[in-house]
Scaffold this motif. Structure first.
Motif, PDB file in Angstrom:
ATOM      1  N   THR A  45       0.880  -1.079  -0.029  1.00 17.69           N
ATOM      2  CA  THR A  45       0.158  -0.370  -0.009  1.00 17.69           C
ATOM      3  C   THR A  45       0.783   1.619   0.164  1.00 17.69           C
ATOM      4  OG1 THR A  45      -1.110  -1.195   0.935  1.00 17.69           O
ATOM      5  CG2 THR A  45      -2.267   0.905   1.150  1.00 17.69           C
ATOM      6  N   ILE A  46       0.368   2.164  -1.078  1.00 22.42           N
ATOM      7  CA  ILE A  46       1.430   3.395  -0.740  1.00 22.42           C
ATOM      8  C   ILE A  46      -0.227   4.685  -0.248  1.00 22.42           C
ATOM      9  CG2 ILE A  46       3.071   3.352  -2.629  1.00 22.42           C
ATOM     10  CD1 ILE A  46       1.357   5.536  -4.130  1.00 22.42           C
ATOM     11  N   THR A  47       0.294   5.393  -0.087  1.00 23.74           N
ATOM     12  CA  THR A  47      -0.461   6.665   0.890  1.00 23.74           C
ATOM     13  C   THR A  47      -0.308   8.059   0.358  1.00 23.74           C
ATOM     14  OG1 THR A  47      -0.423   5.584   3.484  1.00 23.74           O
ATOM     15  CG2 THR A  47      -0.812   7.518   3.142  1.00 23.74           C
ATOM     16  N   ILE A  48      -1.328   8.612   0.251  1.00 23.44           N
ATOM     17  CA  ILE A  48      -1.016   9.795  -0.559  1.00 23.44           C
ATOM     18  C   ILE A  48      -1.594  10.355   0.109  1.00 23.44           C
ATOM     19  CG2 ILE A  48      -2.216  11.768  -1.954  1.00 23.44           C
ATOM     20  CD1 ILE A  48      -2.112   8.780  -3.931  1.00 23.44           C
ATOM     21  N   ASN A  49      -1.932  11.685   1.541  1.00 24.97           N
ATOM     22  CA  ASN A  49      -2.035  12.670   1.986  1.00 24.97           C
ATOM     23  C   ASN A  49      -2.001  14.308   1.952  1.00 24.97           C
ATOM     24  OD1 ASN A  49      -3.099  10.200   3.223  1.00 24.97           O
ATOM     25  ND2 ASN A  49      -1.548  10.705   5.616  1.00 24.97           N
ATOM     26  N   GLY A  50      -2.679  14.480   1.790  1.00 22.92           N
ATOM     27  CA  GLY A  50      -3.308  16.407   1.442  1.00 22.92           C
ATOM     28  C   GLY A  50      -3.243  17.274   2.509  1.00 22.92           C
ATOM     29  N   MET A  51      -3.671  17.917   2.245  1.00 20.17           N
ATOM     30  CA  MET A  51      -3.522  19.706   3.383  1.00 20.17           C
ATOM     31  C   MET A  51      -3.726  20.702   2.284  1.00 20.17           C
ATOM     32  SD  MET A  51      -0.552  20.797   5.491  1.00 20.17           S
ATOM     33  CE  MET A  51       0.102  19.140   4.816  1.00 20.17           C
ATOM     34  N   ALA A  52      -5.039  21.673   2.401  1.00 20.48           N
ATOM     35  CA  ALA A  52      -5.170  22.998   1.701  1.00 20.48           C
ATOM     36  C   ALA A  52      -5.835  24.232   2.585  1.00 20.48           C
ATOM     37  CB  ALA A  52      -6.167  22.380   0.640  1.00 20.48           C
ATOM     38  N   ALA A  62      10.003   6.665   0.004  1.00 14.10           N
ATOM     39  CA  ALA A  62      10.081   6.019   1.557  1.00 14.10           C
ATOM     40  C   ALA A  62       9.330   3.971   0.983  1.00 14.10           C
ATOM     41  CB  ALA A  62       8.993   6.476   2.676  1.00 14.10           C
ATOM     42  N   ALA A  63       8.610   4.473   0.212  1.00 10.76           N
ATOM     43  CA  ALA A  63       7.845   2.945  -0.347  1.00 10.76           C
ATOM     44  C   ALA A  63       8.628   1.443  -0.961  1.00 10.76           C
ATOM     45  CB  ALA A  63       6.369   3.134  -0.704  1.00 10.76           C
ATOM     46  N   GLU A  64       9.763   2.689  -1.590  1.00  8.23           N
ATOM     47  CA  GLU A  64      10.846   1.834  -2.665  1.00  8.23           C
ATOM     48  C   GLU A  64      11.735   0.683  -1.312  1.00  8.23           C
ATOM     49  OE1 GLU A  64      13.912   4.505  -4.366  1.00  8.23           O
ATOM     50  OE2 GLU A  64      13.283   3.062  -5.800  1.00  8.23           O
ATOM     51  N   PRO A 110       1.846   1.194 -15.974  1.00  4.32           N
ATOM     52  CA  PRO A 110       1.269   0.310 -16.276  1.00  4.32           C
ATOM     53  C   PRO A 110       0.399   0.634 -14.583  1.00  4.32           C
ATOM     54  CG  PRO A 110       1.921  -1.256 -15.782  1.00  4.32           C
ATOM     55  CD  PRO A 110       2.778  -0.397 -16.716  1.00  4.32           C
ATOM     56  N   ARG A 111       0.971   0.965 -13.610  1.00  7.30           N
ATOM     57  CA  ARG A 111       0.374   1.482 -12.218  1.00  7.30           C
ATOM     58  C   ARG A 111       0.370   2.966 -12.020  1.00  7.30           C
ATOM     59  NH1 ARG A 111       5.752  -0.646  -9.340  1.00  7.30           N
ATOM     60  NH2 ARG A 111       6.898   0.957 -10.788  1.00  7.30           N
ATOM     61  N   LEU A 112       0.174   3.814 -13.034  1.00  9.21           N
ATOM     62  CA  LEU A 112       0.445   4.789 -12.506  1.00  9.21           C
ATOM     63  C   LEU A 112      -1.523   5.167 -12.731  1.00  9.21           C
ATOM     64  CD1 LEU A 112       2.738   6.965 -14.390  1.00  9.21           C
ATOM     65  CD2 LEU A 112       2.342   7.409 -12.174  1.00  9.21           C
ATOM     66  N   ALA A 113      -2.285   4.270 -13.533  1.00 14.24           N
ATOM     67  CA  ALA A 113      -3.223   4.330 -13.248  1.00 14.24           C
ATOM     68  C   ALA A 113      -4.258   4.688 -12.121  1.00 14.24           C
ATOM     69  CB  ALA A 113      -3.787   3.506 -14.405  1.00 14.24           C
ATOM     70  N   THR A 114      -4.063   3.658 -11.342  1.00 15.21           N
ATOM     71  CA  THR A 114      -4.652   3.725  -9.806  1.00 15.21           C
ATOM     72  C   THR A 114      -4.028   4.840  -9.276  1.00 15.21           C
ATOM     73  OG1 THR A 114      -3.200   2.316  -8.965  1.00 15.21           O
ATOM     74  CG2 THR A 114      -5.135   1.157  -9.689  1.00 15.21           C
ATOM     75  N   VAL A 115      -2.817   5.486  -9.039  1.00 18.94           N
ATOM     76  CA  VAL A 115      -2.525   6.121  -7.997  1.00 18.94           C
ATOM     77  C   VAL A 115      -3.000   7.837  -9.172  1.00 18.94           C
ATOM     78  CG1 VAL A 115      -0.246   7.938  -7.778  1.00 18.94           C
ATOM     79  CG2 VAL A 115       0.281   5.281  -8.344  1.00 18.94           C
ATOM     80  N   ILE A 148       0.611  18.190  -0.770  1.00 23.26           N
ATOM     81  CA  ILE A 148       0.119  16.911  -1.157  1.00 23.26           C
ATOM     82  C   ILE A 148       1.171  15.871  -0.845  1.00 23.26           C
ATOM     83  CG2 ILE A 148      -0.952  15.162  -2.450  1.00 23.26           C
ATOM     84  CD1 ILE A 148      -2.492  17.499  -3.919  1.00 23.26           C
ATOM     85  N   PHE A 149       1.154  14.908  -0.332  1.00 24.27           N
ATOM     86  CA  PHE A 149       2.409  14.009  -0.112  1.00 24.27           C
ATOM     87  C   PHE A 149       2.671  12.829  -0.263  1.00 24.27           C
ATOM     88  CE2 PHE A 149       2.621  17.665   2.990  1.00 24.27           C
ATOM     89  CZ  PHE A 149       3.931  18.274   2.609  1.00 24.27           C
ATOM     90  N   THR A 150       3.433  12.060  -0.939  1.00 27.54           N
ATOM     91  CA  THR A 150       3.226  10.184  -1.289  1.00 27.54           C
ATOM     92  C   THR A 150       4.355   9.661  -0.344  1.00 27.54           C
ATOM     93  OG1 THR A 150       2.443   8.872  -2.494  1.00 27.54           O
ATOM     94  CG2 THR A 150       3.582  10.440  -3.856  1.00 27.54           C
ATOM     95  N   ASP A 151       4.399   8.119   0.035  1.00 27.92           N
ATOM     96  CA  ASP A 151       5.313   7.351   0.297  1.00 27.92           C
ATOM     97  C   ASP A 151       6.059   7.231  -1.571  1.00 27.92           C
ATOM     98  OD1 ASP A 151       3.297   6.060  -0.039  1.00 27.92           O
ATOM     99  OD2 ASP A 151       4.165   5.038   2.241  1.00 27.92           O
ATOM    100  N   ALA A 152       5.128   7.128  -1.827  1.00 21.51           N
ATOM    101  CA  ALA A 152       5.564   6.261  -3.333  1.00 21.51           C
ATOM    102  C   ALA A 152       6.396   6.640  -3.528  1.00 21.51           C
ATOM    103  CB  ALA A 152       4.723   5.954  -4.081  1.00 21.51           C
ATOM    104  N   ALA A 153       7.942   6.135  -4.399  1.00 19.33           N
ATOM    105  CA  ALA A 153       8.507   7.044  -5.130  1.00 19.33           C
ATOM    106  C   ALA A 153       8.518   6.721  -7.215  1.00 19.33           C
ATOM    107  CB  ALA A 153      10.015   5.649  -4.852  1.00 19.33           C
ATOM    108  N   ILE A 154       8.576   8.349  -7.026  1.00 20.35           N
ATOM    109  CA  ILE A 154       8.081   9.014  -8.375  1.00 20.35           C
ATOM    110  C   ILE A 154       9.201   9.738  -8.830  1.00 20.35           C
ATOM    111  CG2 ILE A 154       6.607   9.540  -9.468  1.00 20.35           C
ATOM    112  CD1 ILE A 154       3.740   9.133  -7.545  1.00 20.35           C
ATOM    113  N   SER A 155       8.987   9.396  -9.776  1.00 17.92           N
ATOM    114  CA  SER A 155      10.605  10.647 -11.139  1.00 17.92           C
ATOM    115  C   SER A 155       9.867  11.683 -11.401  1.00 17.92           C
ATOM    116  CB  SER A 155      10.632   9.857 -12.082  1.00 17.92           C
ATOM    117  OG  SER A 155      10.060   9.800 -12.620  1.00 17.92           O
ATOM    118  N   PRO A 156      10.544  12.291 -10.635  1.00 14.99           N
ATOM    119  CA  PRO A 156       9.980  14.352 -11.007  1.00 14.99           C
ATOM    120  C   PRO A 156       8.979  15.046 -12.209  1.00 14.99           C
ATOM    121  CG  PRO A 156      11.663  14.580 -10.062  1.00 14.99           C
ATOM    122  CD  PRO A 156      12.052  13.043 -10.650  1.00 14.99           C
TER     123      PRO A 156
END
Lengths: 413, 413
Positions: B176-183, B245-247, B260-265, B200-208
């Motif tokens: 599971t990866i998490t996405i938390n956000g505030m506004a 951190a999820a790496e 293909p994993r990007l769709a759900t993210v 917005i923050f996620t622990d997933a590793a995603i390239s810029p």
């Protein structure tokens, strides 16, 4: 019609001279309002030329569509206006209603329905019962004493708190021609009720193409420079009629665009239209302050105008004015959001004569006290210099008050 | 910070799970407010990627300029946010202030100043005293107990009446990866104070580049679809951080746009951003009603969006909602003024499930009572079908109340 007059209303009305070739009558047809006039009939001498400009709304009202369809004839014999119902978004019923209205007026005045101009202002979406004109048309056509200009201006009011009239005289060939105008509107500015209408008359003889050129040329700097709430009416209509009665006094027809006499006519017409436009802002719904926004130093006049309107339409600028708060940060914001060329570090801002910001930051010499004093005035000038070029513009608006919300929160019900 | 919470505030806040790689601390630096937190420091693990979208204002704030200048590095180690002062239109002083702020945070967290993102929200035009960060930075950096997400969201509030947070979880590769956000924001919507900020923050590793594509792709349908008063802030900032951190839990980096994993993210991120955007409309200054405007049948999606915003920004529509008045004539007006293709005689309008107009006129079966019942609800859907094509859009706003005028008539003083 609101019960209290705007504090920004003129302290007195001008003496409106008679204008040969036009005659008004008003009546109570009970279209929506009770106990007040709601129909205006203007009968116009044969030979009257007409020009018009109309709303750019894609949902224009049936009377607007009607006027557009007959405008190219260039001639008019009557103007029939009602308040209380805009005959807008009324589908086929609306089209039938304008056709019937024109027929009723044409029969009473013995003219062609295609020479009858129509305007309606009030609620959108309610079918207009044109039969109500039938009930009052003979009374209107036979009125023994012509109604005054003020009476006429009152009959077309909706949420307006005062009638709006203006007059100008121009010397041509040693004789005087007159231009008289009236307007209604308390929002464009605030459609659906406070739709902007203006009717202007002159006794000069002016050919339709020249008349249209005069009217179109002066519209941008007058009626298109006033905004109350950025909302555009379905019914905005400005008509300019030239009865030609002055020809009998030896003032020959103005029928060429290069006629040198046109310059003074244009100037007087422009002033009169600006006067009426400002009166609309002064009667803006809930208005307590009149605001002139001046933008200079823009890349072009068009760009200056977009920026001026962005400032004049900003709810945050308008509420700050209502609160007598010299909140120039909101002016910066409105410049920034306009999407036009602007360089933050060249921007200067004044409230009245007080420069509050210069070179992209607060003016070091700026006195909060002096700026606050300006904000307490009834008439406030907000001036912005972009420092980029020669483009300039000027628009008028009013503040945004709790009364605006109150007026518009329960208008229809 | 207003004293009473918006009646449209969520009844409860979600449980915000911890998110590896990010740690918050808040402090009272006394920038403008007394007795409340006004500084937020987020420290981010090494390797955190970042993406951002910013205001289109031509008068953007110094922190916005700073963020834009370092964004292309794609990496972040800290986020320093203050409320109470926007550091906008502050000229050279503003530029010095952001440089000093970044330096102060970088020294405390032992990172490069170019890895410190900054955001400021509050009054425009007042110089920001960055030395005040110096006074609290050690306390922030050494905070023994990390601040909660709600604490963090509270520290960035200005005229907001409630903190705005949202969370989402996505299963990837069985983990599971998490996405938390505030506004924050109570106006864009209402700049100068209620500037919109979201982190917005996620622990997933995603390239810029992938991160930026995700963020930019979801902005139009979320934060760009909310309006309170049509005013665009000088400071709007949305930043998306991926700590990676999820790496360590075996979820390999998302570094290709065709992963293909990007769709759900993307779907989870889009939902979370829409949730935060709606919370902003629900906290619109003076708001008593939440409004969703749906436009369909337009020629294109872009056209539908322009029309939807014209409706959502119309002061007359918004005051009618405040007055619980099913005034669909004003919706017609707002469609007409948008300047987009529209055919009056094909237009249909609904309030909730009640169709009030069809084929360019009032719906013959329309019940004023049923429409009025809809208007009494707290959440109202206004739906327009243009009948021209397949274009559609959805935007959110709130009503325009006397409280909006009161809040903004005396904010600065």
């Amino acid at each position: 019609m609101a019960s209290t007059v705007s504090p920004l209303a003129p302290k007195s009305y001008p003496d409106m001279p008679d204008l040969d070739g036009v005659r008004f009558a008003t009546a109570e047809a009970g279209i929506k309002y009770k106990g007040r006039t709601d129909v205006l009939l203007a009968s116009l001498d044969e030979g009257t030329a007409v020009a018009g400009v109309f709303t750019r709304s894609k949902c224009s009202s049936a009377p607007v569509d009607w006027c557009k369809s007959i405008l190219s004839n260039g001639r008019a014999r009557a103007l029939l206006v009602n308040s209380g119902n805009a005959n807008a978004f009324t589908g086929k019923k609306g089209k039938s209603a304008v056709e019937l209205s024109a027929k009723i007026a044409a029969r009473a005045l013995a003219c062609d329905p295609a020479d009858v101009f129509l305007a309606s202002t009030g609620v959108i979406g309610e079918p207009l019962d044109a039969e109500k004109f039938e009930d009052v048309i003979d009374e209107l056509a036979a009125a023994e004493k012509p109604a005054s200009w003020l009476d006429a201006a009152k009959a077309i009011m909706t949420t307006d708190t005062f009638p709006k009239v203006a007059t100008a005289s121009v010397d041509i060939d040693g004789e005087t021609i007159t231009i008289n105008g009236m307007a209604k509107g308390a929002g464009m500015i605030a459609p659906d009720m406070a739709t902007m209408l203006s009717f202007i008359f002159t006794d000069a003889a002016i050919s339709p193409p020249v008349l249209q050129s005069l009217l179109s040329g002066e519209t941008d700097d007058s009626f298109n420079s006033v905004t109350v709430d950025s909302d555009t009416s379905t019914s905005d209509t400005v008509l300019l009629f030239a009865t030609g009665a002055a020809e009998k006094r030896g003032i020959s027809k103005l029928d060429a665009l290069d006629d040198p006499r046109l310059a003074t006519v244009r100037a007087a017409l422009g002033d009169l239209m600006q006067n009426l436009a400002q009166q609309i802002a002064r009667d803006g719904e809930g208005a307590r302050k009149f605001v002139e926004v001046q933008v200079e130093g823009a890349e072009t006049d068009t760009s200056a105008r977009t920026i001026a309107l962005s400032i004049a339409n900003s709810p945050l600028v308008k509420t700050a004015v209502a609160g007598e708060d010299a909140n120039w940060g909101r002016v910066v914001m409105a410049v920034g959001k306009a999407g036009e060329p602007a360089d933050r570090d060249k921007l200067a801002i004044w409230f009245g004569d007080v420069r509050v910001a210069v070179d992209g930051e607060r003016d070091a010499d700026y006195s909060e006290e002096a700026a606050s004093a300006v904000m307490k005035e009834e008439d406030i000038v907000i001036r912005v210099d972009l420092g980029l070029g020669e483009g300039q513009a000027r628009v008028w608006t009013c503040d945004l008050t709790k009364e605006y919300v109150a007026i518009n929160g329960d208008y229809r019900s």
